[in-house]
Design a protein around this motif. Sequence first.
Motif, PDB file in Angstrom:
ATOM      1  N   SER A   9       0.886  -1.307   0.005  1.00 35.95           N
ATOM      2  CA  SER A   9       0.175  -0.125  -0.038  1.00 35.95           C
ATOM      3  C   SER A   9       0.749   1.410  -0.059  1.00 35.95           C
ATOM      4  N   ALA A  10       1.905   1.242   0.905  1.00 32.69           N
ATOM      5  CA  ALA A  10       2.743   2.521   0.959  1.00 32.69           C
ATOM      6  C   ALA A  10       3.591   2.717  -0.210  1.00 32.69           C
ATOM      7  N   GLY A  12       4.388   3.015  -4.014  1.00 33.67           N
ATOM      8  CA  GLY A  12       3.440   3.141  -5.112  1.00 33.67           C
ATOM      9  C   GLY A  12       3.763   4.444  -5.909  1.00 33.67           C
ATOM     10  N   LEU A  13       2.839   4.682  -6.566  1.00 38.26           N
ATOM     11  CA  LEU A  13       3.301   5.754  -7.459  1.00 38.26           C
ATOM     12  C   LEU A  13       3.638   7.147  -6.694  1.00 38.26           C
ATOM     13  N   GLY A  14       3.310   7.260  -5.385  1.00 37.91           N
ATOM     14  CA  GLY A  14       3.661   8.196  -4.518  1.00 37.91           C
ATOM     15  C   GLY A  14       5.339   8.409  -4.390  1.00 37.91           C
ATOM     16  N   ASN A  15       5.857   7.164  -4.293  1.00 40.94           N
ATOM     17  CA  ASN A  15       7.303   7.365  -4.326  1.00 40.94           C
ATOM     18  C   ASN A  15       8.053   7.505  -5.533  1.00 40.94           C
ATOM     19  N   TYR A  96      -5.101   8.466  -9.137  1.00 38.40           N
ATOM     20  CA  TYR A  96      -4.318   7.318  -9.105  1.00 38.40           C
ATOM     21  C   TYR A  96      -4.821   6.435 -10.470  1.00 38.40           C
ATOM     22  N   PHE A 217       0.692  11.067   2.391  1.00 39.79           N
ATOM     23  CA  PHE A 217       0.349  10.283   0.930  1.00 39.79           C
ATOM     24  C   PHE A 217       1.107   9.007   0.850  1.00 39.79           C
ATOM     25  N   THR A 218       2.470   9.117   1.015  1.00 44.00           N
ATOM     26  CA  THR A 218       3.444   7.956   0.687  1.00 44.00           C
ATOM     27  C   THR A 218       3.170   6.809   1.575  1.00 44.00           C
ATOM     28  N   SER A 220       0.549   6.077   3.176  1.00 39.54           N
ATOM     29  CA  SER A 220      -1.021   5.778   3.100  1.00 39.54           C
ATOM     30  C   SER A 220      -1.652   6.062   4.188  1.00 39.54           C
ATOM     31  N   LEU A 315      -6.623   1.571  -1.362  1.00 42.22           N
ATOM     32  CA  LEU A 315      -7.298   2.780  -1.344  1.00 42.22           C
ATOM     33  C   LEU A 315      -8.946   2.403  -1.051  1.00 42.22           C
TER      34      LEU A 315
HETATM   35  N1  PHE Z   1       0.947   5.272  -0.501  1.00 41.91           N
HETATM   36  C1  PHE Z   1       0.641   5.232  -1.769  1.00 41.91           C
HETATM   37  C2  PHE Z   1       1.671   5.889  -2.780  1.00 41.91           C
HETATM   38  O1  PHE Z   1       2.636   6.378  -2.423  1.00 41.91           O
HETATM   39  C3  PHE Z   1      -0.611   5.993  -2.025  1.00 41.91           C
HETATM   40  C4  PHE Z   1      -1.832   5.804  -0.994  1.00 41.91           C
HETATM   41  C5  PHE Z   1      -2.387   6.743  -0.329  1.00 41.91           C
HETATM   42  C6  PHE Z   1      -2.394   4.527  -0.977  1.00 41.91           C
HETATM   43  C7  PHE Z   1      -3.325   6.438   0.762  1.00 41.91           C
HETATM   44  C8  PHE Z   1      -3.479   4.177   0.097  1.00 41.91           C
HETATM   45  C9  PHE Z   1      -3.900   5.284   0.861  1.00 41.91           C
HETATM   46  O2  PHE Z   1       1.620   5.557  -3.992  1.00 41.91           O
END
Ligand code: PHE
Length: 438
Positions: A9-10, A12-15, A96, A217-218, A220, A315
């Motif tokens: 979950s953590a 992802g695209l955020g990173n 997303y 965000f990153t 989650s 999500l």
């Molecule tokens: N953490 C995920 C990311 O970095 C995005 C995300 C946010 C997923 C909130 C779940 C809840 O891409």
Amino acid sequence: MFILAAAGSAVGLGNIWKFPYMAGENGGGAFILVYLACIFLIGIPIMMAEVLMGRETRQSPINTMRQLVKLSGASPAWTMIGWMGVAAGFLILSFYGVIAGWSLYYLFEVSAGTFQGTTGEAASAAFDGLLADPLLMIGLQTAFMAVTIFIVARGVSGGLELAIRWFMPLLLLLLLVLLGYSLTSGGLAEGLDFMFSFHPERLGVEGVLDAMGQAFFTLSLGMGAIMAYGAYVPSNASITSTIFTIALLDTFVAVAAGLVIFPLVFANGLNPAEGPGLMFVTLPLAFGQMPFGAIFGGVFFLLVSFAALTSAISLTEPALAWLVEDYNAKRGRVAVTLGVISWALGLGTVFSFNIWADVQIFFGKNFFDTVDFLANNTLLPLGGMLIALFVGWVLPKSTVVGQLGFDGGRYALWQVLSRFVAPAGVLVVFVYTVISTV
Ligand code: PHE
């Protein structure tokens, strides 16, 4: 399994997509420092709070809040944490899906060899071409959302867990390969300087809010995804060590992505403040110039798409778990409904990059920027702050200590962070931003 799912979950695209472009837009070094401070002082304590809450009740975030409110004799208004999380989940999933669609596009194009021997200009032009084509973007978004819904509907089963177990190490390995390439690209010194030298004058107030929003965000955090997964953590697992593992891994992936992208930006005369396209221009460029680039690149974008998938699944979890608990709803039906709503909302993000680019919705922001701001800079930090306050002040100490498994000095430290530091940090940044925007 919890570590894998929560890490899925953590990371992802955020990173890989968001962190580098946000750091680029906010001038690099100072942004990264504030971001790291937010991860350690605010993010980790709140992540621990979410897990302990979910594990205490073993229910969806909304029902977790209902039960914990009863347990502590607090006002039912706290249940708002659960509802805000569901709303944030929809908003985030909506954009997303669109960005994950871009990564599918690059998966196909890069592995087809389209970028072999490409230049910075050509890579930028290819990305602009994608943005200018709403139908193509909708097709890609639809494909990604369909896969997400399919997996969510079937239940997060062995297949996915197996995938996470393999793809995470592979993703790290490929990041290292890219890093090796990037280190020799000629832009290393400038890239490192941009990322790690302290330039507070480039940051600005909005940059501080962005750094905090990105930390939430990153990881989650702030919307119940980690709380929902926390419901599955075995009672004998240590919350502290699992959360540290996840947060460190997440931070490592983000910093590594930055170390890959920024040297390439400077070596090729690109603009670090390019915005959401940053990774989609620099990486195809790198793959286009390295030996076996089409293969490495194809695998890399496949892994990014997987990383996005495991985040997208999480999500939907807070809303899905609640509907299944309270209405005995069928997983499949709920998954399709949630997915279709997010998909439709996502069309606004698709159009923000072309036909609605100049349509301003909120303080001069277009649709995508508004959704992004609302979710990442408002709902997540606010949700996180309420979670910290609830666990720090409202929940009985015996419950907290029982879950965390430690008392004494370590507990006192955690309590100071969750009672004061995390909420105050969020509050200060909020007030600062409101003052500066009004
Ligand atoms: N953490 C995920 C990311 O970095 C995005 C995300 C946010 C997923 C909130 C779940 C809840 O891409």
